[in-house]
Design an enzyme around this catalytic site. Structure first.
Site, PDB file in Angstrom:
ATOM      1  N   GLY A 294      60.391  -7.789 -12.022  1.00  0.00           N
ATOM      2  CA  GLY A 294      60.943  -9.121 -12.863  1.00  0.00           C
ATOM      3  C   GLY A 294      62.111  -9.605 -12.008  1.00  0.00           C
TER       4      GLY A 294
ATOM      5  CG  ASP B 237      53.276  -5.104  -9.025  1.00  0.00           C
ATOM      6  OD1 ASP B 237      54.058  -4.309  -9.380  1.00  0.00           O
ATOM      7  OD2 ASP B 237      53.350  -6.382  -9.227  1.00  0.00           O
ATOM      8  CG  HIS B 238      52.767  -3.938 -13.034  1.00  0.00           C
ATOM      9  ND1 HIS B 238      53.644  -3.314 -14.024  1.00  0.00           N
ATOM     10  CD2 HIS B 238      53.391  -4.875 -12.298  1.00  0.00           C
ATOM     11  CE1 HIS B 238      54.671  -3.868 -13.913  1.00  0.00           C
ATOM     12  NE2 HIS B 238      54.917  -4.814 -12.858  1.00  0.00           N
TER      13      HIS B 238
ATOM     14  CB  SER C 299      57.904 -15.743 -10.694  1.00  0.00           C
ATOM     15  OG  SER C 299      57.342 -14.897 -11.802  1.00  0.00           O
TER      16      SER C 299
ATOM     17  N   GLY D  26      57.732 -13.236 -14.798  1.00  0.00           N
ATOM     18  CA  GLY D  26      57.309 -14.614 -15.057  1.00  0.00           C
ATOM     19  C   GLY D  26      58.777 -15.401 -14.830  1.00  0.00           C
TER      20      GLY D  26
HETATM   21  O1  G3H Z   1      53.956  -7.887 -12.417  1.00  0.00           O
HETATM   22  C1  G3H Z   1      53.209  -8.715 -12.369  1.00  0.00           C
HETATM   23  C2  G3H Z   1      52.836  -9.717 -11.126  1.00  0.00           C
HETATM   24  O2  G3H Z   1      54.031 -10.754 -10.917  1.00  0.00           O
HETATM   25  C3  G3H Z   1      51.614  -9.886 -10.894  1.00  0.00           C
HETATM   26  O3  G3H Z   1      50.899 -10.898 -11.784  1.00  0.00           O
HETATM   27  O4  G3H Z   1      48.898  -9.982 -12.433  1.00  0.00           O
HETATM   28  O5  G3H Z   1      49.261 -12.461 -12.551  1.00  0.00           O
HETATM   29  O6  G3H Z   1      48.976 -11.408 -10.354  1.00  0.00           O
HETATM   30  P1  G3H Z   1      49.166 -11.108 -11.955  1.00  0.00           P
HETATM   31  P1  13P Z   2      58.691 -11.890 -11.050  1.00  0.00           P
HETATM   32  O1  13P Z   2      57.812 -12.349 -12.059  1.00  0.00           O
HETATM   33  O2  13P Z   2      60.234 -12.000 -11.744  1.00  0.00           O
HETATM   34  O3  13P Z   2      58.644 -12.327  -9.758  1.00  0.00           O
HETATM   35  O4  13P Z   2      58.395 -10.192 -11.142  1.00  0.00           O
HETATM   36  C1  13P Z   2      57.385  -9.814 -10.375  1.00  0.00           C
HETATM   37  C2  13P Z   2      57.305  -8.338 -10.513  1.00  0.00           C
HETATM   38  O5  13P Z   2      58.082  -7.428 -11.073  1.00  0.00           O
HETATM   39  C3  13P Z   2      55.866  -7.935  -9.823  1.00  0.00           C
HETATM   40  O6  13P Z   2      55.897  -6.383 -10.536  1.00  0.00           O
HETATM   41 ZN    ZN Z   3      56.493  -5.885 -12.151  1.00  0.00          ZN
END
Ligand code: G3H
Ligand code: 13P
Ligand code: ZN
Length: 322
Positions: free
Chosen positions: A225, A94-95, A270, A191
């Site tokens: 998100g 992720d990301h 989240s 978030g």
């Molecule tokens: O995109 C964000 C995700 O909710 C992951 O967040 O880097 O705090 O695990 P984190």
């Molecule tokens: P939320 O914070 O809305 O759960 O989004 C998660 C997300 O996009 C992880 O890449």
């Molecule tokens: Zn994300």
């Protein structure tokens, strides 16, 4: 020495997305950082017969270690079989913030990676995404790119302001990079505080989604998100000593509508955090003498299972698709 995701029993997202596009539903992409979250995701997906994408953020890799998470995902494949229903499971970065991060995940057993070049210029985003695609595709790993910026935290990148995806850029981006899916920005954010409290929640920009769909018909779109910030759990957290006043998320009916479009992947992190924290707070408040983590993690995990089942059945529509 590297390891292929195929040896771990995982799958990439290509077939999942083709089926989701055809069937007008989305694949749930749930973040995990620990054993209990993973067990809950798998139990819920087995119970609802849903394919699933297990997402690992940079924060998760720092917290739990990339190798541990990869073998946990392999364990999840076996766990689903043990629970009686083998599932298509993708392990997704992720990301991803750089080519090197994505390469390392490709080399060490991830079946899908996201390269998030959304904070770069359009040209630089194309360049880094293309580089990741070339490397990942050589290993049959699928790649998600992103155009447009979501407000909130995207790992190290904290965006104060969102900028919606420009539909006029999507064709060039998809063609030049060769990505397998595209995350777009239509008003969601990361978030638990997505919208201003005390004001009507602004609807997602379905007009932008439709414009993107028109330009890249049949191409898998991803929504980040996408937590709804379930108010029952926000209230439970506040009741048992927390303070999340004003936490708000995306209404579930809007996500249902998105899932029926070209949106093939819906990211939820989240909501899982809220459920877990709410139940742990409740348990510890009611049982002040307990100190065995299994005692308070068990009800938290059980509640997570119910939440993920409800998402699969009622929000993303992935139940009975595995
Ligand atoms: O995109 C964000 C995700 O909710 C992951 O967040 O880097 O705090 O695990 P984190
Ligand atoms: P939320 O914070 O809305 O759960 O989004 C998660 C997300 O996009 C992880 O890449
Ligand atoms: Zn994300």
């Amino acid at each position: 020495m590297g390891v292929s995701y195929k040896e771990l029993g995982l799958v990439n997202t290509r077939e999942m997305f083709a089926k989701a596009m055809e069937g007008k539903y989305a694949i749930p992409a749930y973040n995990f950082n620990n054993l209990e979250q993973l067990q809950a995701i798998i139990s819920a997906c087995v119970a609802t017969k849903s394919p699933v994408i297990l997402q690992v953020s940079k924060g998760a890799r720092e917290y739990a270690n990339q190798t541990m998470l990869r073998y946990m995902a392999m364990g999840a494949v076996e766990y689903a079989k043990e629970l009686g229903y083998p599932l298509p499971i993708a392990l997704h970065l992720d990301h991803g913030d750089s080519f090197e991060t994505c390469k390392s995940c490709v080399d060490f057993g991830f079946s899908s990676v996201m390269i998030d070049g959304s904070h770069h210029s359009f040209e630089e985003n194309i360049a880094v995404t293309k580089k990741v695609v070339e490397y990942a595709h050589a290993h049959d790993v699928t790649v998600e790119g992103e155009l447009g910026i979501l407000a909130g935290i995207e790992d190290d990148v904290v965006a104060e302001k969102s900028s919606y995806t420009d539909p006029d850029q999507v064709v060039e981006f998809v063609e030049k990079t060769g990505v397998d899916s595209l995350a777009i920005s239509i008003g969601t954010s990361h978030g638990a505080f997505k919208f201003k409290a005390g004001q009507p929640v602004p609807p997602l920009r379905f007009d932008i989604l439709e414009e993107c769909e028109k330009r890249i018909p049949g191409f898998p779109i991803v929504l980040h998100g996408a937590s709804s910030v379930l108010q029952d759990y926000v209230e439970m957290i506040n009741q048992y000593g927390g303070n999340l006043e004003g936490a708000l998320g995306v209404p579930e009916e809007q996500l249902r509508k998105a899932a029926a479009s070209a949106v093939c992947k819906i990211n939820i992190d989240s909501d899982g955090r809220l459920v877990f924290t709410a139940k742990i707070r409740e348990y510890l408040a009611k049982n002040p003498g307990h100190f065995d983590p299994r005692q308070y993690l068990k009800p938290a995990r059980a509640e997570l299972v119910e939440m993920y089942k409800a998402k699969n059945m009622n929000v993303v529509g992935s139940a009975n698709r595995a």
